[in-house]
Design an enzyme around this catalytic site. Structure first.
Site, short mmCIF file in Angstrom:
data_model
loop_
_atom_site.label_atom_id
_atom_site.label_comp_id
_atom_site.label_asym_id
_atom_site.label_seq_id
_atom_site.Cartn_x
_atom_site.Cartn_y
_atom_site.Cartn_z
N SER A 267 0.86 -1.18 0.00
CA SER A 267 0.00 0.00 0.00
C SER A 267 0.89 1.23 0.00
O SER A 267 2.05 1.17 0.43
CB SER A 267 -0.88 0.01 1.26
OG SER A 267 -1.46 1.28 1.48
N TYR B 292 -2.11 -0.06 10.43
CA TYR B 292 -2.12 -0.43 9.00
C TYR B 292 -0.79 -0.07 8.35
O TYR B 292 -0.18 -0.89 7.65
CB TYR B 292 -3.27 0.28 8.30
CG TYR B 292 -3.41 -0.08 6.84
CD1 TYR B 292 -3.97 -1.30 6.46
CD2 TYR B 292 -2.99 0.79 5.84
CE1 TYR B 292 -4.09 -1.64 5.11
CE2 TYR B 292 -3.11 0.46 4.50
CZ TYR B 292 -3.67 -0.75 4.14
OH TYR B 292 -3.78 -1.08 2.81
#
Length: 248
Positions: free
Chosen positions: A147, A160
């Site tokens: 990501s 995250y």
């Protein structure tokens, strides 16, 4: 978007985690339509079975497996079962991921553990099981879905970002070890920006979808990484919407 098979994957078996919906489903479809037999591993068994039924109706080979990637024993059992079926994994796509969008001061220990275990430890468990088998066979390809949070984080994304940053570091290390251990093994990290998937829209239902990209674009990026001829490998790819604010 129509399927665009950049590579002939006939005779190869792919395992896609978090493959029942969103990006995982797009990747599973692309791989199956390029000729691979696909195992869709997900905690959402019914959704995974529905996806596989649709692919089977199209004439492809696909099977669903219920899997919690946080469970190292379950991961090991799945690989052992695939070995017993003479169905070893040639392509591993670590896609399963979760997030809890909260300020750090409001996070619980259980929420942090869930995010980091799913996004970092889970892919590592799958890499451990697949990599040693690929070395023994002399070939294979591992794709870890990263990501932009692995490069530049934002608020309410602490666990995250930590998990994805860790997975990026692990992917780079695995790439170097594959160079040493077996040149037939490819290792690729795909760093994806915002996508129009349940992963985003379930948490942010008011998100402007015009600023997001289709998961099919990212799935095509995975397929491209698998298309590179022997002797070369793509270690990392970045694919983001043109309006992506978290890159670079």
């Amino acid at each position: 978007m129509p399927a665009v098979p950049y590579v002939d994957l006939r005779g190869r078996h792919a395992l896609v985690t978090g493959g029942a919906r969103g990006l995982g489903a797009s990747i599973a479809r692309r791989l199956a339509r390029a000729g691979a037999s696909v195992t869709v591993a997900d905690m959402r068994r019914e959704l995974a079975e529905k996806l596989c039924a649709g692919l089977t109706e199209e004439g492809h080979r696909a099977a669903a497996e219920e899997l919690d990637v946080r469970d190292a024993s379950a991961v090991a059992r799945l690989f052992a079962e695939l070995d017993e079926r003479a169905h070893p994994v040639d392509i591993l796509v670590n896609n399963a991921a979760v997030d809890v969008s909260k300020p750090i001061e409001h996070l619980t220990a259980d929420e942090v553990t869930r995010v980091v275990a799913t996004n970092l430890l889970g892919p590592m468990y799958l890499c451990l099981e697949s990599y040693r088998r690929m070395v023994a066979r002399g070939h294979g390809h591992i794709v870890n879905i990263l990501s932009t949070a692995a490069n530049r984080t934002w608020t309410e994304a602490g666990p995250y970002a930590a998990g994805k940053s860790g997975l990026r570091a692990f992917t780079h290390t695995l790439f170097k070890e594959a160079q040493r251990d077996c040149l037939g093994i490819g290792v690729t990290g795909v760093m994806a920006g915002g996508m129009e998937t349940p992963f985003v829209l379930d948490r942010f239902p008011d998100a402007d979808t015009g600023l997001l990209q289709s998961p099919d674009v990212v799935a095509d990026t995975v397929l491209y990484a698998l298309s590179v001829p022997p002797g070369s490998v793509v270690p990392e790819l970045v694919v983001v919407p043109r309006s992506e604010s978290s890159w670079p």
